[in-house]
Scaffold this motif. Structure first.
Motif, PDB file in Angstrom:
ATOM      1  N   PRO A   9       0.810  -1.227   0.000  1.00  0.00           N
ATOM      2  CA  PRO A   9       0.000   0.000   0.000  1.00  0.00           C
ATOM      3  C   PRO A   9       0.839   1.272   0.000  1.00  0.00           C
ATOM      4  N   ILE A  10       2.017   1.220   0.621  1.00  0.00           N
ATOM      5  CA  ILE A  10       2.898   2.397   0.637  1.00  0.00           C
ATOM      6  C   ILE A  10       3.379   2.712  -0.772  1.00  0.00           C
ATOM      7  N   VAL A  11       3.794   1.681  -1.497  1.00  0.00           N
ATOM      8  CA  VAL A  11       4.241   1.865  -2.879  1.00  0.00           C
ATOM      9  C   VAL A  11       3.096   2.431  -3.728  1.00  0.00           C
ATOM     10  N   GLU A  12       1.895   1.888  -3.505  1.00  0.00           N
ATOM     11  CA  GLU A  12       0.731   2.364  -4.259  1.00  0.00           C
ATOM     12  C   GLU A  12       0.469   3.843  -3.980  1.00  0.00           C
ATOM     13  N   LEU A  13       0.541   4.246  -2.729  1.00  0.00           N
ATOM     14  CA  LEU A  13       0.301   5.648  -2.374  1.00  0.00           C
ATOM     15  C   LEU A  13       1.366   6.560  -2.974  1.00  0.00           C
ATOM     16  N   ARG A  14       2.630   6.135  -2.907  1.00  0.00           N
ATOM     17  CA  ARG A  14       3.708   6.938  -3.493  1.00  0.00           C
ATOM     18  C   ARG A  14       3.453   7.172  -4.980  1.00  0.00           C
ATOM     19  N   ARG A  15       3.090   6.107  -5.680  1.00  0.00           N
ATOM     20  CA  ARG A  15       2.903   6.228  -7.128  1.00  0.00           C
ATOM     21  C   ARG A  15       1.669   7.046  -7.479  1.00  0.00           C
ATOM     22  N   LYS A  16       0.641   6.959  -6.631  1.00  0.00           N
ATOM     23  CA  LYS A  16      -0.540   7.783  -6.863  1.00  0.00           C
ATOM     24  C   LYS A  16      -0.193   9.264  -6.725  1.00  0.00           C
ATOM     25  N   VAL A  17       0.646   9.585  -5.746  1.00  0.00           N
ATOM     26  CA  VAL A  17       1.069  10.976  -5.570  1.00  0.00           C
ATOM     27  C   VAL A  17       1.849  11.444  -6.782  1.00  0.00           C
ATOM     28  N   PHE A  18       2.799  10.637  -7.242  1.00  0.00           N
ATOM     29  CA  PHE A  18       3.583  11.009  -8.430  1.00  0.00           C
ATOM     30  C   PHE A  18       2.675  11.196  -9.643  1.00  0.00           C
ATOM     31  N   LYS A  19       1.702  10.312  -9.770  1.00  0.00           N
ATOM     32  CA  LYS A  19       0.785  10.400 -10.909  1.00  0.00           C
ATOM     33  C   LYS A  19      -0.031  11.688 -10.858  1.00  0.00           C
ATOM     34  N   GLU A  20      -0.527  12.039  -9.666  1.00  0.00           N
ATOM     35  CA  GLU A  20      -1.346  13.250  -9.541  1.00  0.00           C
ATOM     36  C   GLU A  20      -0.521  14.515  -9.765  1.00  0.00           C
ATOM     37  N   VAL A  21       0.700  14.539  -9.255  1.00  0.00           N
ATOM     38  CA  VAL A  21       1.560  15.711  -9.467  1.00  0.00           C
ATOM     39  C   VAL A  21       1.934  15.839 -10.942  1.00  0.00           C
ATOM     40  N   ALA A  22       2.193  14.692 -11.584  1.00  0.00           N
ATOM     41  CA  ALA A  22       2.493  14.713 -13.021  1.00  0.00           C
ATOM     42  C   ALA A  22       1.275  15.193 -13.814  1.00  0.00           C
ATOM     43  N   SER A  23       0.099  14.743 -13.429  1.00  0.00           N
ATOM     44  CA  SER A  23      -1.135  15.178 -14.106  1.00  0.00           C
ATOM     45  C   SER A  23      -1.339  16.675 -13.948  1.00  0.00           C
ATOM     46  N   LEU A  24      -0.998  17.174 -12.765  1.00  0.00           N
ATOM     47  CA  LEU A  24      -1.123  18.602 -12.502  1.00  0.00           C
ATOM     48  C   LEU A  24      -0.269  19.405 -13.484  1.00  0.00           C
ATOM     49  N   ALA A  25       0.920  18.902 -13.763  1.00  0.00           N
ATOM     50  CA  ALA A  25       1.804  19.594 -14.705  1.00  0.00           C
ATOM     51  C   ALA A  25       1.335  19.435 -16.148  1.00  0.00           C
ATOM     52  N   LEU A  26       0.903  18.226 -16.487  1.00  0.00           N
ATOM     53  CA  LEU A  26       0.575  17.920 -17.880  1.00  0.00           C
ATOM     54  C   LEU A  26      -0.780  18.452 -18.317  1.00  0.00           C
ATOM     55  N   HIS A  27      -1.749  18.497 -17.399  1.00  0.00           N
ATOM     56  CA  HIS A  27      -3.138  18.762 -17.798  1.00  0.00           C
ATOM     57  C   HIS A  27      -3.697  20.074 -17.270  1.00  0.00           C
ATOM     58  N   THR A  28      -2.831  20.986 -16.846  1.00  0.00           N
ATOM     59  CA  THR A  28      -3.271  22.349 -16.512  1.00  0.00           C
ATOM     60  C   THR A  28      -2.512  23.325 -17.408  1.00  0.00           C
ATOM     61  N   ASP A  29      -3.096  24.497 -17.589  1.00  0.00           N
ATOM     62  CA  ASP A  29      -2.501  25.458 -18.520  1.00  0.00           C
ATOM     63  C   ASP A  29      -1.993  26.728 -17.863  1.00  0.00           C
TER      64      ASP A  29
END
Length: 542
Positions: A9-29
């Motif tokens: 679960p720790i690995v899953e949470l870490r990767r979810k955070v990375f995914k959300e931060v990456a999405s923030l960069a990629l999908h906002t203008d």
């Protein structure tokens, strides 16, 4: 490493955070959009009212918020303060490097204040008549209380009682983050929570992967890197030799390169190329300096190993090779061809993030991310690696260069080059992986036990394949990297047209003159001519 290679679960949470931060960069203008959305990340990862892992959903979200803060490259807030992510994100909204030490941080809200090193009597105790645990204790810390053995505060952690118990009823345990650290950099605050002593820490990151509560985390710069990519900057990915197999058994090395190209990188280069360049340089240093000018030479590819020498054995630090690390050598190769390009190192390592903060290195390496962080980026970008084509050639490195990722691989690559260049020289090799083993080896060197040696130091167990930013069990990674290295297009770095340049040609010529022979890499035959080396380089330029 307790959690290494398991999808916890720790690995899953870490990767979810990375995914959300990456999405923030990629999908906002715009920054305004980022400010509007960033505070929603803890709620996306921990939805609803029911806690998933701890006693309170609010505590879980507070921890995710701090993880997000670190993933944005920002410092943690003081435990007693309340600061929304939106209030700090403006500093993170940059294509320039904002990362600053400390890189490895204990999130106070996540730390469970685990007991420190102690011996504990389990229910296996039979209250035997012999009571050997009591007899062997040198400080009378063991007694019989309520029909079972008891260990009090006088214990000096000698372990004699544990060895003497016929029922194996006595166990020793330490907080996992401290046990993972081989240099005692994890200490305790007054409230019992762990913290990192920055004066002792060498940023290896072992505590990050070994904390079973996920309380230790490192800062990231995926946000800034992706903003640069979106801004149209020319980004070059240089990827560490341990990359193969890191994204699943169905993903080929070629598909990883394709994925990076699809993400927007102008070119992808193996850092094993830099390993080839470094291994050739280190042969020259060995011949020139050992034992004439110095008793031994330590390799320089692992920043944490170098920091151990500098902090704990300062009198030996001058014997660490001055060669650039493979990361820097590869980045220089890229920058020589495009001064305007930005270089992103992708690898298994947290200490490389610290290395890239060095004033000299910063001119070559713009960002450093881990394989785990890249996995989150691929998810955010909707890139499915298994569906990509494999029509790309990966031909930047030799067998030895690709083998740098494995403990012992660095020394073996240098040794093979030495035997090729200077067959009359007999090189002795010593290697160490893990901080504790590195310290032991440096102690031997300090006492004059390793004179005439090439000493390879790796902070992570197993070498770079065991780094904190990897996704694969170390044993499996060793098999995959070894196989990938065997299939390298060049047997020796001197065959590598990307590595053999003017400087290496001069060293090659000097060695040729000294040995009285012309030795060539192909199957160990003495058949090469000077024009062969020049031809290889010319082909590379074409």
């Amino acid at each position: 490493m307790m959690t290494k290679g398991f999808f916890t679960p720790i690995v899953e949470l870490r990767r979810k955070v990375f995914k959300e931060v990456a999405s923030l960069a990629l999908h906002t203008d715009s920054l305004d959009e980022v400010i509007k959305e960033v505070d929603d990340i803890p709620y996306k990862i921990i939805p609803g009212y029911k806690p998933q892992f701890r006693e309170s959903v609010f505590r879980e979200r507070a921890i995710i918020a701090e993880r997000t803060r670190l993933a944005l490259g920002l410092p943690l807030v003081d435990q007693g303060e309340h600061k929304r992510l939106a209030k700090a994100v403006e500093k993170a909204y940059s294509i320039d490097k904002i990362l600053e030490p400390p890189l490895v941080n204990v999130i106070p809200a996540a730390c469970e204040a685990c007991p420190e090193d102690q011996f504990y009597v389990t229910n296996n105790c039979r209250n035997c008549l012999a009571h050997p645990c009591v007899i062997v204790c040198p400080v009378n810390a063991v007694s019989i209380v309520d029909d079972r053995a008891n260990i009090d505060e006088k214990c000096v952690h000698c372990g004699r009682c544990q060895k003497a118990c016929p029922y194996e009823a006595i166990v020793r345990f330490d907080r996992p983050c401290a046990a993972a650290c081989g240099i005692d950099a994890i200490e305790s605050r007054k409230d019992g929570r762990a913290y990192v002593n920055l004066d002792r820490c060498v940023v290896c990151g072992m505590c990050v992967v070994d904390c079973p509560f996920g309380a230790v985390s490192d800062k990231s710069e995926i946000f800034q890197m992706l903003l640069a990519l979106k801004a149209g900057k020319k980004l070059y990915a240089i990827i560490a030799p341990s990359f193969v197999g890191q994204f699943g058994p169905l993903v080929s090395p070629e598909q990883i390169f394709k994925g990076l190209e699809k993400l927007g990188f102008k070119e992808v280069v193996e850092v094993a190329l830099g390993a080839d360049i470094a291994s050739m340089h280190e042969v020259k240093i060995l011949i020139d300096r050992v034992p004439k000018e110095q008793p031994f030479m330590g390799t320089s590819c692992c920043p944490s190993w170098t920091m151990i020498a500098k902090k704990y054995f300062p009198e030996l630090y001058k014997y660490i090779s001055p060669s650039h690390t493979p990361m820097v050598a590869t980045a220089r190769y890229v920058k020589e061809r495009d001064l305007e390009g930005k270089v992103v190192f992708i690898g298994p390592c947290i200490s490389k993030k610290l290395e890239a903060l060095n004033k000299e290195v910063r001119q070559y390496v713009d960002y450093v991310i881990t394989f785990e962080e890249l996995a989150g980026i691929f998810v955010a970008a909707g890139i499915e690696l298994t569906q990509l084509s494999e029509d790309v050639k990966i031909n930047y490195a030799s067998v030895g260069g690709r083998g740098y990722a494995i403990s012992g691989g660095v020394a073996q690559a240098i040794k093979r080059n030495m035997e090729l260049w200077y067959p009359e020289s007999k090189i002795k090799v010593m290697q160490a992986d893990s901080l504790s083993e590195c310290s032991k080896v440096l102690t031997l060197a300090k006492n004059g036990k390793l004179d005439g040696h090439l000493i390879e130091g790796m902070a992570c167990p197993g070498g770079c394949i065991g780094g904190p930013g990897t996704l694969l069990p170390t044993k499996k990674a060793r098999q995959i990297v070894t196989e990938f290295a065997k299939n390298a297009p060049y047997k020796y770095p001197y065959e590598n047209p990307f590595a053999v340049r003017k400087k290496e040609e001069e060293a090659y010529e000097e060695a040729r003159v000294k040995s009285g022979k012309v030795r060539h890499a192909v199957e160990g035959k003495n058949t090469a001519k000077d024009e062969d080396v020049i031809k290889i380089r010319n082909n590379a330029e074409k």
